[in-house]
Design a protein around this motif. Sequence first.
Motif, PDB file in Angstrom:
ATOM      1  N   LYS A   6       0.838  -1.195   0.000  1.00 13.45           N
ATOM      2  CA  LYS A   6       0.000   0.000   0.000  1.00 13.45           C
ATOM      3  C   LYS A   6       0.878   1.253   0.000  1.00 13.45           C
ATOM      4  N   LEU A   7       0.435   2.260  -0.730  1.00 11.23           N
ATOM      5  CA  LEU A   7       1.164   3.525  -0.835  1.00 11.23           C
ATOM      6  C   LEU A   7       0.443   4.591  -0.014  1.00 11.23           C
ATOM      7  N   ASP A   8       1.212   5.419   0.681  1.00  8.56           N
ATOM      8  CA  ASP A   8       0.602   6.504   1.450  1.00  8.56           C
ATOM      9  C   ASP A   8       1.489   7.741   1.389  1.00  8.56           C
ATOM     10  N   PHE A   9       0.968   8.858   1.882  1.00 12.31           N
ATOM     11  CA  PHE A   9       1.765  10.078   2.008  1.00 12.31           C
ATOM     12  C   PHE A   9       1.138  10.967   3.073  1.00 12.31           C
ATOM     13  N   GLY A  10       1.963  11.830   3.649  1.00  8.30           N
ATOM     14  CA  GLY A  10       1.466  12.688   4.710  1.00  8.30           C
ATOM     15  C   GLY A  10       2.574  13.543   5.284  1.00  8.30           C
ATOM     16  N   VAL A  11       2.482  13.836   6.577  1.00  4.29           N
ATOM     17  CA  VAL A  11       3.396  14.764   7.249  1.00  4.29           C
ATOM     18  C   VAL A  11       4.008  14.084   8.469  1.00  4.29           C
ATOM     19  N   GLY A  12       5.319  14.311   8.663  1.00  8.22           N
ATOM     20  CA  GLY A  12       6.017  13.750   9.807  1.00  8.22           C
ATOM     21  C   GLY A  12       6.695  14.816  10.642  1.00  8.22           C
ATOM     22  N   TYR A  13       7.014  14.446  11.903  1.00  6.32           N
ATOM     23  CA  TYR A  13       7.709  15.367  12.801  1.00  6.32           C
ATOM     24  C   TYR A  13       8.836  14.623  13.509  1.00  6.32           C
ATOM     25  N   ALA A  14      10.054  15.172  13.415  1.00  7.29           N
ATOM     26  CA  ALA A  14      11.225  14.611  14.086  1.00  7.29           C
ATOM     27  C   ALA A  14      11.607  15.535  15.239  1.00  7.29           C
ATOM     28  N   PRO A  15      11.455  15.094  16.501  1.00  9.46           N
ATOM     29  CA  PRO A  15      11.702  15.977  17.659  1.00  9.46           C
ATOM     30  C   PRO A  15      13.148  16.458  17.774  1.00  9.46           C
ATOM     31  N   LYS A  16      14.124  15.580  17.425  1.00 12.55           N
ATOM     32  CA  LYS A  16      15.522  15.955  17.656  1.00 12.55           C
ATOM     33  C   LYS A  16      15.948  17.152  16.806  1.00 12.55           C
ATOM     34  N   PRO A  17      15.727  17.143  15.485  1.00 11.23           N
ATOM     35  CA  PRO A  17      16.039  18.366  14.728  1.00 11.23           C
ATOM     36  C   PRO A  17      14.879  19.345  14.707  1.00 11.23           C
ATOM     37  N   ARG A  18      13.770  18.977  15.393  1.00  6.86           N
ATOM     38  CA  ARG A  18      12.555  19.806  15.420  1.00  6.86           C
ATOM     39  C   ARG A  18      12.134  20.196  13.995  1.00  6.86           C
ATOM     40  N   ALA A  19      11.961  19.158  13.201  1.00  9.03           N
ATOM     41  CA  ALA A  19      11.660  19.370  11.784  1.00  9.03           C
ATOM     42  C   ALA A  19      10.298  18.781  11.423  1.00  9.03           C
ATOM     43  N   ILE A  20       9.548  19.515  10.610  1.00 12.60           N
ATOM     44  CA  ILE A  20       8.289  19.041  10.031  1.00 12.60           C
ATOM     45  C   ILE A  20       8.539  18.821   8.547  1.00 12.60           C
ATOM     46  N   PHE A  21       8.201  17.647   8.065  1.00 24.26           N
ATOM     47  CA  PHE A  21       8.532  17.316   6.682  1.00 24.26           C
ATOM     48  C   PHE A  21       7.422  16.479   6.044  1.00 24.26           C
ATOM     49  N   GLY A  22       7.388  16.509   4.730  1.00 22.02           N
ATOM     50  CA  GLY A  22       6.465  15.673   3.984  1.00 22.02           C
ATOM     51  C   GLY A  22       7.126  14.369   3.591  1.00 22.02           C
ATOM     52  N   LEU A  23       6.342  13.313   3.485  1.00 21.12           N
ATOM     53  CA  LEU A  23       6.910  12.023   3.121  1.00 21.12           C
ATOM     54  C   LEU A  23       5.889  11.181   2.375  1.00 21.12           C
ATOM     55  N   SER A  24       6.399  10.259   1.599  1.00 19.24           N
ATOM     56  CA  SER A  24       5.582   9.270   0.913  1.00 19.24           C
ATOM     57  C   SER A  24       6.280   7.930   1.061  1.00 19.24           C
TER      58      SER A  24
END
Length: 339
Positions: free
Chosen positions: A179-197
């Motif tokens: 299955k394929l998906d996409f959305g938004v992620g958050y990494a606490p250590k670099p405090r980064a919000i990013f898109g991913l698929s």
Amino acid sequence: MYSKVSVKLTHNGKPTVWSGKQAIKLISCQFILILLFLRTACCQSIPPPVVARPVEVDLSNLEVKNKLPFDAPFVVITTPTDKLDELKISNIQEGAGSSVGSNLMVPGMTIKWSRKTSEPLNGKYDTERASLYYTTINGEYARPNRLYIITIEGYKDGKLVRSFELEAYTETTLEDNVKLDFGVGYAPKPRAIFGLSSVHLHATAINEDTDLVVDKLSVVRQFLVRTSFFIGLSPITFSERTEQPIKERYALGNFVYGVGFRSPFYGKWMKWSRVAKKNPDFGRMFLQPMRLNIGVLNFSQANQNPAITKDVNKRAMFVSLTYDLHIAAILGPIGKILQ
């Protein structure tokens, strides 16, 4: 090859100049987010819950014309001969010969059709077509990649005239496990919000007609259809709060991998929700295709020592919220070709 363009983005209060390649990727990601909005708003990817998947049966040639659905109810549809005025499913046995498995028909379960009291099919009464509806009481649904022997008994004036045995298969394809998906992620250590698929790999086949709340699946089956491993890419970082900006480790973005959990917010509590009472399909349409993921983001950053020009490769844990992407439903005929 790419010219420099200025965009209205800042990093640590300073304007950022992006290359044409980066700008194209930004526009592409925005297009993907628009598709996500359309997918959520229009619910084109997840159809409304079906009562049962039709299974066409030819009693004359003892042939099942399509696959038997797994993890979901189904209705056997056939045309009985004039000599029969009643049909009854007496047995749905998994396997044959020495490899006999469980019987889907449990004690007290009755599946029959009568020409005199036929149920409406697609809103119309049809005395020439028989519909035999199967759903679980306290038994189980058909399992993927299994052979089932369906025994149908034909009656005339209350007397058994003939018994039909038909072979039905619950065949699956690779598409049912991937299955394929996409959305938004958050990494606490670099405090980064990013898109991913990402691509999710399930240990078992997934039937998207199955309602994970309404349809009764075993605890083990629920775990298997909800849990997956995934790999994917993060092509863009929307926001970051680090001394050194996050860089793309690979040409198409940063590599991600981890474990996903399908439909984390879709459960029996939906039955008592006000939203669900007003719109019974809300949970299946909006919450069932959602995934909560935990994984690792692989990225690069410039070395804090200005004398060292080589980037430093780093990893960071992240959480993400994604939606299953059904290309065929969103893009129509073009999507079907891609899929």
